[in-house]
Design an enzyme around this catalytic site. Structure first.
Site, short mmCIF file in Angstrom:
data_model
loop_
_atom_site.label_atom_id
_atom_site.label_comp_id
_atom_site.label_asym_id
_atom_site.label_seq_id
_atom_site.Cartn_x
_atom_site.Cartn_y
_atom_site.Cartn_z
N ARG A 242 41.92 38.19 37.16
CA ARG A 242 41.61 37.29 36.04
C ARG A 242 42.26 37.75 34.75
O ARG A 242 42.55 36.96 33.86
CB ARG A 242 40.08 37.16 35.90
CG ARG A 242 39.37 38.47 35.64
CD ARG A 242 37.88 38.41 35.95
NE ARG A 242 37.58 38.60 37.37
CZ ARG A 242 36.36 38.58 37.89
NH1 ARG A 242 35.33 38.39 37.10
NH2 ARG A 242 36.18 38.76 39.18
N LYS B 212 39.06 51.27 44.59
CA LYS B 212 38.48 50.66 45.79
C LYS B 212 38.24 51.72 46.85
O LYS B 212 38.93 52.75 46.86
CB LYS B 212 39.48 49.64 46.37
CG LYS B 212 39.57 48.34 45.62
CD LYS B 212 40.53 47.39 46.32
CE LYS B 212 40.67 46.09 45.57
NZ LYS B 212 39.44 45.30 45.49
N1 BES Z 1 42.06 41.34 44.98
C1 BES Z 1 40.66 41.50 44.85
C2 BES Z 1 39.87 40.44 45.59
C3 BES Z 1 39.77 40.60 47.08
C4 BES Z 1 38.96 41.58 47.62
C5 BES Z 1 40.42 39.73 47.91
C6 BES Z 1 38.84 41.69 49.00
C7 BES Z 1 40.29 39.83 49.29
C8 BES Z 1 39.50 40.82 49.82
C9 BES Z 1 40.25 41.43 43.38
O1 BES Z 1 41.16 41.94 42.49
C10 BES Z 1 39.00 42.25 43.25
O2 BES Z 1 39.08 43.42 43.44
N2 BES Z 1 37.89 41.59 42.93
C11 BES Z 1 36.64 42.26 42.81
C12 BES Z 1 35.94 41.71 41.60
C13 BES Z 1 34.72 42.47 41.21
C14 BES Z 1 35.08 43.84 40.71
C15 BES Z 1 33.99 41.67 40.15
C16 BES Z 1 35.83 41.99 44.08
O3 BES Z 1 35.89 40.87 44.60
O4 BES Z 1 35.21 42.91 44.56
MN MN Z 2 40.92 44.04 42.20
#
Ligand code: BES
Ligand code: MN
Ligand code: ZN
Length: 488
Positions: free
Chosen positions: A351, A277
């Protein structure tokens, strides 16, 4: 915090001896029924331009003339709804919080129909308890220097008569149980990633079991391997911190009765893994165990309310880290269900741990399964911080969860789940890929989970927008403990 009720009619409110008195005016006609001294004081404040009974307005007086109360806050609610009532109590408590009052009496001035509505009264009582709990929570686990807790520690709901008092007590009891669960969830989620590790969550679950008569079973890495949770293990393999799979059980009905299973995402820190990230606000990914925290909080509340039902909580918990051993984009893993998964993005890890927990849930022959997860940024874009995302193909389950959210003022909003949304999850190298396209990302994630839930009735709550707040008030909200507890 402590909360009770006291019978005392509005007609003699000025004689109520209170450390602090909060008078909530619920809507327009609400000043009717007040005693003369209180009504005169209000009229004078209006005359002098100090107070207008408009939603959101508050007015504070120290040692109000003609009243026995030492402090008075008048707070105007938009209407008599529990939501507006709670907001009005919350703004009043904000004024009182820094002051010296220990006990706050809360009186409601509503129209006659509303005053006689016992269901509404219980909802107001619950709302008042939750507002006080919210106003008095202070995080100190890693900040012992935090400002001293407010002296405010006791709430009293003023009820017109004995019949009212009985209704209020029911709401207060629910409110206190919810408050305890919400506080646990907030405290647990607020703790930083180096404190709230998977092992720490497991310890919290064990402690909860000891103190509240629940049963805890903790699977360590070996046991998780033996069970065959290849997808969960793939996420955890890039971390030095060992994973835990927590099983916590509440038994309120005969053992043979099918349980409700709650599954909570317990990523104690989400760096994204090799699909790293960006740095900005990455600290907030310590809240990525908000689903787990809310499931623990719900069991805390349920243990207190003792409903005649069996509940099983399942929490897969690990860190998502980049490392020499970490899972890589393109890796294919075998889930507990036997389905193979191509991990195209290691940041879509929630997931991957949930799917194995959902398959594990089958062994309990559940009457229903609800999973709770800070799953997608896309859900935050879709719904903001107002509603959690609700995904289910089951209309009855949907209705029950929507209603529970209303009752708890912890709402969710139903999203679609058409089969077409699964198109993007196709893979040339595995049964399914862990990401689809960018569009409709919250729904694609739910469609991925759906593949693992064929054996029972299922709903998914995406709480990415509701589990915590960013900015100056950064911190966990304890949502959706209220929704889940009312649902149970
Ligand atoms: N924990 C995150 C989701 C999230 C992101 C919650 C920002 C709150 C704020 C999750 O694990 C994630 O990183 N999801 C990705 C999925 C994507 C790679 C398909 C996302 O939402 O960017
Ligand atoms: Mn994630
Ligand atoms: Zn995550």
């Amino acid at each position: 915090m402590d909360f009770t009720q006291q019978t005392h009619t509005l007609a003699t409110l000025s004689r109520l001896k209170a450390d602090a008195l909060v008078l909530v005016l619920c809507g327009e006609a609400s000043a009717a029924g007040l005693d003369e001294a209180t009504a005169d004081l209000l009229a004078a404040a209006r005359h002098d331009g100090d107070f207008e009974p408009k939603a959101g307005r508050t007015w504070y007086v120290h040692r109000p003339a003609g009243l026995a109360a030492r402090r008075l806050v008048v707070s105007a609610a938009a209407d008599a709804s529990p939501k507006a009532f709670r907001a009005a109590v919350a703004s009043a408590l904000k004024l009182l919080r820094p002051l010296g009052a220990r006990t706050v009496h809360i009186a409601r001035a509503c129209g006659t129909a509303e005053a006689a509505d016992r269901v509404l009264l219980a909802a107001h009582a619950q709302a008042a308890v939750l507002a006080l709990a919210d106003a008095t929570y202070v995080y100190r686990h890693t900040k012992p220097s935090a400002p001293a807790a407010p002296t405010l520690e006791q709430g009293v709901l003023v009820c017109g008569d004995e019949a009212e008092a009985a209704g209020a007590l029911a709401g207060i009891r629910t409110g206190l149980a919810l408050a305890a669960g919400i506080e646990l969830a907030r405290e647990c989620a607020n703790r930083p990633g180096n404190h709230a590790t998977p092992r720490h969550l497991a310890e919290l679950a064990r402690k909860l079991a000891r103190q509240h008569g629940l049963k805890a079973e903790i699977l360590d890495r070996k046991a998780i391997e033996k069970a065959g949770m290849g997808s969960f293990l793939a996420v955890s393999q890039g971390s030095e911190e060992p994973p835990r799979f927590i099983v916590l059980r509440y038994q309120g009905a005969p053992a043979a009765e099918a349980p409700l299973v709650l599954v909570g995402k317990g990523i104690t820190f989400d760096t994204g893994g090799i699909s790293l990230k960006p740095g900005a606000e990455m600290d907030e990914m310590k809240f990525d165990m908000g689903g787990a925290a809310s499931v623990l909080g719900t069991l805390r509340a349920v243990a207190e309310l003792k409903p005649a039902i069996n509940v099983v909580a399942l929490i897969p918990s690990c860190e998502n880290m980049p490392d020499g051993r970490a899972v890589k984009p393109g890796d294919v893993v075998t889930s507990l269900s036997g389905q193979t998964i191509e991990i195209l993005n290691t940041d879509a890890e929630g997931r991957l741990i949930l799917c194995d927990a959902l398959t594990y849930a089958e062994r309990f022959k559940p009457r229903a399964v609800v999973d709770v997860a800070t799953l997608t940024g896309a859900c935050v874009v879709a719904l903001g911080a107002q509603h959690s995302g609700l995904f289910t193909a089951d209309d009855d389950l949907s209705a029950a969860l929507l209603a529970a959210g209303q009752q708890a003022q912890d709402t969710c909003w139903r999203m679609p789940l058409d089969d077409e949304y699964a198109e993007g999850l196709k893979s040339n190298f595995a049964d399914v890929a862990n990401i689809g396209g960018r569009m409709g990302g919250a729904i694609t994630a739910a469609m991925f989970l759906k593949r693992f839930t064929g054996a029972y009735r299922w709903a998914h709550l995406d709480i990415a927008g509701t589990a915590w707040k960013g900015g100056a008030d950064k911190g966990a909200t304890g949502r959706p403990v209220g929704l889940l507890t009312h649902f149970v």
